[in-house]
Design an enzyme around this catalytic site. Structure first.
Site, short mmCIF file in Angstrom:
data_model
loop_
_atom_site.label_atom_id
_atom_site.label_comp_id
_atom_site.label_asym_id
_atom_site.label_seq_id
_atom_site.Cartn_x
_atom_site.Cartn_y
_atom_site.Cartn_z
N SER A 138 0.84 -1.20 0.00
CA SER A 138 0.00 0.00 0.00
C SER A 138 0.88 1.25 0.00
O SER A 138 2.01 1.22 0.50
CB SER A 138 -0.88 0.01 1.24
OG SER A 138 -1.50 1.28 1.39
N TYR A 151 -1.30 -0.17 10.23
CA TYR A 151 -1.47 -0.73 8.89
C TYR A 151 -0.28 -0.35 8.02
O TYR A 151 0.28 -1.19 7.30
CB TYR A 151 -2.78 -0.18 8.30
CG TYR A 151 -3.09 -0.61 6.88
CD1 TYR A 151 -3.61 -1.87 6.61
CD2 TYR A 151 -2.89 0.26 5.81
CE1 TYR A 151 -3.90 -2.26 5.32
CE2 TYR A 151 -3.18 -0.11 4.51
CZ TYR A 151 -3.69 -1.38 4.26
OH TYR A 151 -3.98 -1.76 2.98
#
Lengths: 245, 439
Positions: A138, A151
């Site tokens: 990501s 995350y």
């Protein structure tokens, strides 16, 4: 015929990507938690032109089962041209801050389990001297921000892990593709308000498909995130720490 | 949640949304008080796809195929699959949509729920005629297979049933085999409505697709002038696979209402009329260009300004259609409010399979207007009155303003649909036209 293993095959991005390969007649081994969902995806891929679609149910958070799982997938497909790691969760940052058990689970799913799978896959493909590994990281892993650094740390760790793996596997001729999507409108992000920078999973899928076909190393999806993150990474830390990002 | 609007962006309503992701899951009714309604691409113009005070069930993630048979062209797919996705899949395999509306950005479920029609109505009838089977998930948790043979009553109620009979999870569609999806098209100018009807009568036997554009601002001698388009799929195989559609223009934001003024519209209409530089022009067209000219502009509805737009689409019995249409065009031209594309077509005799299907034998006219308060609603009321006098009907998927009395006159059998309706499903449209508003 391409033989493709997809881990986390019921995710929206994985499904959209698989459809592009199905149109070219690929064979699939699909791994996910829910048998019903996997069967819906398998049926979809067959109807769209896939040669085969096997389903394996597994909880990918459980690293102990990984080696046997990879072995089984390889046996079923009779070889492996591409493995795509697409499972992941977007946990609640605030909850993870308050309770490290929650943060640990997030790190476990998004980093540890992916690193474990990649290790087994690398050991399988390295002696064969061909194949490709791809995983969905990501843009959140490019710089830590207060709003989602748990995350982000997991994905950042995954990106570094893959960078090293790419370096290791280059002599063997096994390719490693890191995919860094920006904002994607999927069930995982259903709770967010969507702005201009959001895209559908099929846009990310097209980037992944192109990245695999062209043998790329790191793909930002869509492309403009490469430049957005270039700027974000360039901000000096002493200013960055004051920003509300 | 205001992300879910109808294409006309009128009315604006408050409603909840519970997106559906997997067809095997039960309906997400837990904790919901009000009614629910499936929502696909939001291409209905008025309030048929809205559910004020209730919840929408967005279906776009129900986008899986179940099966495709390349021999028969039978495609079984979930209701959230769009026609654009079906086309991208079936064109390279030698098939085409048996019926398609003027946009490919509608879902299969929406196409069934509104029993949509297209330029080949005189040959193929409505979309519902090509649906062989569907599964309906009702609020009691039951899943019912419906086809002309199994549960035919519920099947007929679901086709053109405006999403009120439950959630269509998947359906089976018979695709049209074509040698080449490309089209040989002729564009013919006509000077008035009589000429249009003559052209239409001449063309329906020899052409699969016929439609006309009318200059709704032309007055006096020019009234009813337009361009008649007719075409057939090419009969020689394509040289190469069609290229994937290019991304077209996009209207990035809402444009100011004054852009659509009598002068700009007149200029546009005159240009469009004179576009075929001779009386008749033959050309070979890409199917996307022929069927979906407006799909080339993303969000074209934003051109209509802050008030949004309203569509008027009626069907008139053929006998005195010419007279009534002339009256409608005069009213429209006088109002100065008409828009880019006024579309005129003669529907064929093939019966529509749905209980509440709109298409029936006759002439259909579609117009769109920017919403500018009183003036617009008065014009709509006048036009609606003409439809009722002529014994015609109006299209729920386009409607935002017909009264319960109008609806009862256009659809005298609507009570029958009410008996098939799932008690938990309803829409803003349904409550409005059955006089249950506010309940």
């Amino acid at each position: 015929m391409q033989k493709i293993l997809i881990l986390g095959a019921t995710s929206a991005i994985a499904q959209a990507t698989a459809r592009l390969f199905a149109a070219q007649g690929a064979a699939f081994c699909l791994v996910g938690r829910s048998r019903e969902r996997l069967e819906i995806v398998a049926q979809d891929l067959i109807a769209r032109g896939a040669a085969e679609a096997f389903c394996l149910t597994a909880d990918l958070g459980d690293c102990d089962g990984h080696q046997a799982l990879i072995q089984k997938a390889d046996d079923q497909l009779g070889g492996l041209d591409l493995a795509l790691i697409a499972h992941g969760t977007l946990g609640d940052q605030a909850a993870g801050q308050a309770d490290f058990a929650i943060a640990l689970k997030e790190l476990q799913t998004n980093f540890i389990s992916a690193a474990s799978l990649l290790t087994h896959l690398a050991n399988l493909l390295e002696p064969r001297g061909k194949g490709a590994l791809a995983a969905i990281s990501s843009v959140a892993g490019d710089r830590g921000r207060q709003s989602n650094y748990i995350y982000g740390a997991a994905k950042g760790g995954l990106s570094i892990f893959m960078q090293g793996l790419r370096n290791r596997l280059a002599p063997a001729g096994v390719r490693v593709l890191t995919i860094k999507p920006g904002f994607v409108d999927t069930p995982m992000t259903a709770a967010f308000d969507k702005g201009l920078l959001w895209v559908g999973p099929e846009v990310i899928a097209a980037c992944i498909h192109r990245g695999v076909v062209k043998g790329r190393e790191v793909v930002y999806a869509p492309w403009f995130w490469r430049y957005v993150m270039l700027i974000i990474r360039a901000v000096p830390e002493r200013f960055f720490k004051r920003l509300k990002l | 949640m205001n992300a879910y609007q109808s294409w006309g962006r009128y009315p604006r309503v408050e409603q909840d949304a519970r997106p559906l992701n997997w067809r095997h899951q039960p309906l997400p009714l837990a904790g919901l008080e009000g009614a629910v309604l499936a929502y696909g691409q939001g291409r209905s113009y008025g309030d048929a796809c809205l559910n004020a005070g209730g919840a929408l069930l967005p279906t776009r993630r129900l986008d899986h195929f179940l099966a495709f048979d390349p021999q028969t062209g039978l495609l079984r797919a979930e209701a959230g699959v769009s026609l654009a996705e079906v086309l991208a899949f079936c064109q390279p395999r030698g098939f085409f949509l048996p019926v398609t509306p003027g946009t490919r950005y509608v879902t299969l479920g929406g196409a069934v729920a509104n029993d949509v029609h297209g330029k080949n109505h005189h040959r193929q009838g409505t979309f519902g005629r090509h649906v062989t089977r569907l599964e309906l998930l009702r609020s009691d948790g039951s899943r019912t297979l419906c086809s002309p043979e199994e549960n035919p009553g519920l099947f007929a109620a679901t086709i053109g049933g405006l999403g009120l009979t439950g959630l269509i999870t998947w359906l089976e569609l018979r695709l049209l085999p074509v040698v080449n999806p490309g089209l040989a098209v002729e564009n013919l100018r006509f000077g008035g409505l009589d000429e249009f009807f003559a052209l239409s009568a001449d063309s329906d036997a020899g052409y699969d697709y016929t439609v006309a554009w009318v200059d709704c601002l032309a007055k006096g001698e020019d009234r009813g002038r337009g361009v008649f388009m007719r075409g057939n799929h090419l009969e020689t195989p394509p040289q190469k696979q069609p290229k994937p559609p290019r991304r077209g223009l996009m209207i990035p934001c809402q444009l100011p209402g004054w852009l659509l003024n009598p002068f700009s519209l007149k200029a546009f209409n005159a240009l469009y009329y004179h576009w075929p530089r001779r009386e008749a022009v033959s050309q070979v067209l890409d199917p996307l260009g022929f069927f979906y000219p407006l799909d080339a502009v993303d969000n074209w509805n934003l051109i209509y300004g802050p008030g949004g737009l309203v569509q008027f689409q009626c069907v008139l019995p053929l006998d005195d259609a010419a007279t009534v249409l002339a009256e409608m065009l005069t009213l429209t031209a006088r109002s100065g409010m008409a828009s880019f594309l006024a579309v005129l077509k003669v529907f064929g005799e093939l019966p529509s399979p749905g209980l509440l299907s709109f298409p029936r034998a006759g002439a259909t006219l579609a117009l769109d207007f920017p919403i500018r308060g009183r003036k617009t609603w008065d014009l709509m009321a006048e036009l609606t009155r003409l439809v009722r006098q002529a014994g015609g009907s109006m299209y729920p998927a386009k409607d935002a303003c017909m009264s319960p009395e109008d609806f009862a006159a256009f659809y005298p059998n609507h009570h029958e649909l009410e008996t098939w309706r799932d008690p938990r499903f309803s829409s803003s449209f349904w409550r409005r036209v059955t006089g249950q508003e506010g309940q």
